[in-house]
Design an enzyme around this catalytic site. Structure first.
Site: not given
Ligand code: ACO
Length: 323
Positions: A113, A280, A250
């Site tokens: 990520c 996500n 993020h």
């Protein structure tokens, strides 16, 4: 002094949207649980013919159009991904081919990520080191293809997509008021490697594997790690939270985003949130959020923007830039 300045942005999402309600048919979950725990309402899921490289190439083309450039103007492509089309060659090389260019160089960065933050830091160094003048920095993922769709603790969280920036070398005075990347702060700590990982790989099982996560453990570390690295970026540049125009985190989870902003004293009006729309998307989430907020006119030329991410490894990092 050379600075890496944002010249264009772009994004690409798979056609298919999957709502929380649709997930209720797959696993024992509810729209209410997902919204309350994560803030996610829907995500895009790649269909037939849509891959990390196809989404990445579409985002790259959109960023080139936005910059008023063509692929021939690019001399480096960096793609952040943990879901490449193939183990090798790199997805960035695949994208280079799809863009129809055969000069310069292209490679992938893998920091889960945090991948886009790592890729931005890398692009900035190549530009400041004089090895590249115009760089496509891409975050592209198809996490839907590594999810265990019977595991409700993970399959409700992720989505697919891609985003891209064009960075360009520009002479500046070295002041924090100049446009471009001002600082990058990167961290990793492999002692956490079993808290978020894929249980396969070419050198172990010979399979692709599925994402596994101890969600509560990730959550426990996230806010502290994110805020530490953001404070390091402020310290490195002599700026403070009060100077910031936008925090672009993020997009993993609304509670992590809100908790980090609150700890840093950043008002939520200055935080770009797209986790409700995209879920996500790992390394793609920051450039997707940037494309939304720059596209609708919130992020403007000259704004001070903080990018931050934390993910598997653990890896984490922040990039402070003047848009
Ligand atoms: N639907 C309904 N119930 C569920 C679901 C679901 N999809 N998933 C788990 N549950 C249940 C659990 O089984 C548990 O039930 P139990 O109490 O009977 O055992 C209950 O909900 C609570 O589970 P927790 O794991 O404690 O729930 P929590 O409040 O921690 O939320 C979550 C889970 C959303 C995963 C949270 O821990 C989180 O956000 N962690 C961060 C993980 C993350 O964002 N990772 C992304 C990758 S890393 C990154 O990008 C930063």
């Amino acid at each position: 002094m050379i600075r890496a300045v944002v010249r264009g942005f772009g994004a690409s999402l798979p056609k298919r949207v999957m709502t929380n309600r649709e997930l209720e048919d797959l696993v024992e979950t509810s729209d209410e649980w997902i919204v309350q725990r994560t803030g996610i309402r829907q995500r895009h899921i790649a269909g037939e013919g849509e891959t990390t490289a196809s989404l990445g190439a579409a985002a790259a083309k959109a960023a080139l159009d936005n910059a008023g450039l063509v692929a021939a103007d690019i001399d480096l492509i960096i793609c952040a991904t943990s879901t490449p089309d193939n183990t090798f060659p790199a997805t960035a090389v695949n994208i280079q081919n799809r863009l129809g260019i055969h000069h310069g160089f292209a490679f992938d960065v893998q920091a889960v990520c945090s991948g886009f933050v790592y890729a931005m830091a890398t692009a900035d160094l190549y530009i400041r080191g004089g090895m590249a003048k115009r760089v496509l920095v891409i975050g592209a993922e198809t996490f839907s293809r590594i999810l265990d769709w019977t595991d409700r603790t993970t399959c409700v969280l992720f989505g697919d997509g891609a985003g891209a920036l064009v960075l360009e070398a520009e002479e500046g005075e070295g002041r924090t008021t100049d446009r471009g990347v001002l600082t990058s702060q990167l961290r990793s700590d492999g002692t956490h490697k079993d808290k978020l990982y894929v249980d396969g790989g070419p050198s172990t099982t010979g399979t692709v594997g599925h994402l596994r996560m101890e969600g509560r453990e990730v959550f426990k570390h996230a806010v502290g790690m994110i805020t530490d690295v953001i404070e390091a970026a402020f310290d490195a540049t002599g700026t403070t939270a009060a100077d910031l125009d936008w925090l672009v985190p993020h997009q993993a989870n609304r509670r992590i985003i809100d908790g980090s902003a609150k700890k840093l004293g950043i008002p939520l009006e200055k935080v770009v949130v797209t986790v409700d729309l995209h879920g996500n998307t790992s390394a793609a989430s920051i450039p997707l959020a940037l494309a939304v907020a720059a596209g609708d006119g919130r992020i403007k030329k000259g704004d001070l923007v903080m990018l931050e991410a934390m993910g598997g490894g653990f890896t984490w990092g922040a990039v402070l830039l003047r848009w």
